[in-house]
Scaffold this motif. Structure first.
Motif, short mmCIF file in Angstrom:
data_model
loop_
_atom_site.label_atom_id
_atom_site.label_comp_id
_atom_site.label_asym_id
_atom_site.label_seq_id
_atom_site.Cartn_x
_atom_site.Cartn_y
_atom_site.Cartn_z
N ALA A 18 21.77 10.99 26.57
CA ALA A 18 22.75 10.72 27.63
C ALA A 18 22.14 10.99 29.00
N LYS A 19 22.57 10.20 29.99
CA LYS A 19 22.06 10.33 31.35
C LYS A 19 23.06 11.11 32.20
N THR A 20 22.60 12.14 32.86
CA THR A 20 23.47 12.93 33.73
C THR A 20 23.82 12.14 34.98
N THR A 21 25.11 12.12 35.33
CA THR A 21 25.57 11.42 36.54
C THR A 21 26.35 12.39 37.41
N GLY A 29 24.67 8.70 25.43
CA GLY A 29 23.55 7.81 25.13
C GLY A 29 23.85 6.85 23.99
N GLU A 30 22.77 6.29 23.50
CA GLU A 30 22.85 5.26 22.48
C GLU A 30 22.01 5.68 21.27
N ASN A 75 18.10 -4.50 15.08
CA ASN A 75 19.42 -3.88 15.06
C ASN A 75 19.50 -2.96 16.27
N ALA A 76 20.34 -3.31 17.24
CA ALA A 76 20.36 -2.59 18.52
C ALA A 76 21.74 -2.08 18.87
N ALA A 77 21.77 -1.11 19.77
CA ALA A 77 23.03 -0.57 20.31
C ALA A 77 22.88 -0.46 21.82
N ALA A 78 23.90 -0.90 22.55
CA ALA A 78 23.85 -0.87 24.01
C ALA A 78 25.16 -0.30 24.56
N TYR A 79 25.10 0.19 25.78
CA TYR A 79 26.29 0.78 26.41
C TYR A 79 26.24 0.50 27.91
#
Length: 235
Positions: A18-21, A29-30, A75-79
């Motif tokens: 996960a990316k801190t914002t 994350g993914e 096989n991918a996952a995106a957000y």
């Protein structure tokens, strides 16, 4: 640590942390996780490095390569960022999915929470510009207490017709999104790179037989072998 956890549970996985914002705490994350008995391979770091060098933002795609009946499939996952619609960041993530497919030159299935309604995504022309398609998941809105479908599958043209059935899962340990069980056809004809592992040549047997032939027979056999090799390479 996360990879160790999944490995202990019997999975191979690709994880984007996960990316801190500053505004919402974190993004992502993914993860793509496959049972260890499945025929899957990790995407080489060089591929991710190429995508990272071109992208102005962090990679927000996780992916692995699955092999089904000797056919390879990404096989991918995106957000995508929530509340940003077609922001520069979200467009870049779709471009990352497209780059992954183009670099590997393999059929692609990208499951994701795209945070853009299916109608808006299709009407934008963004997927069409990258030769990608959208498969809307059945059952209406993909989020509880919502009216839109923001969870769906983006796929390349190659594996069209691979989907056998898609069922919504209501009892899942997370929310507010629904879960989905996607069954793909194991006997589908997928247009892509096919793995061919040749048998080792019987050179010892050949040498013995070759020595026993006359010069004319050797020339004839050599001609036949070249023609057969030419046919097989073309196929």
């Amino acid at each position: 640590m996360k990879k160790t956890l999944f490995r202990n549970l019997g999975y191979k996985c690709c994880i984007n942390a996960a990316k801190t914002t500053s505004e919402f705490g974190s993004h992502g994350g993914e993860i793509v996780a496959c049972k260890q008995h499945m025929n899957v391979t990790y995407i080489k770091q060089e591929v991710w490095d190429i995508i990272r060098s071109i992208s102005p933002t962090d990679i927000r795609v996780a992916a692995m390569i699955m092999t089904i009946n000797n056919n390879e499939l990404i096989n991918a996952a995106a957000y995508l960022d929530v509340g940003e619609e077609f922001s520069s960041n979200n467009i870049v993530i779709i471009q990352q999915v497209s780059m992954l497919q183009n670099i590997l030159n393999l059929p692609l299935l990208a499951f994701g929470d795209y945070n853009i309604d299916t109608y808006d995504m299709e009407m934008s022309g963004l997927l069409k510009a990258h030769n990608l398609n959208l498969l809307e998941l059945p059952g209406g809105p993909s989020v509880k207490f919502g009216s839109g479908t923001i969870d769906y599958i983006i796929y390349s043209t190659c594996p069209k017709g691979i989907f056998k059935c898609i069922n919504r899962a209501h009892k899942i340990p997370f929310g507010p999104h629904f879960g989905y069980k996607v069954t793909i056809k194991g006997d589908s004809n997928i247009i892509g790179t096919r793995i061919r592992i040749p048998y080792s040549l019987p050179m010892a047997k050949f040498a013995t037989h070759y020595e026993s032939l006359s010069i004319e027979d050797r020339d004839q056999k050599m001609h036949q072998a070249k023609q057969e090799a030419k046919t097989r390479l073309a196929r």
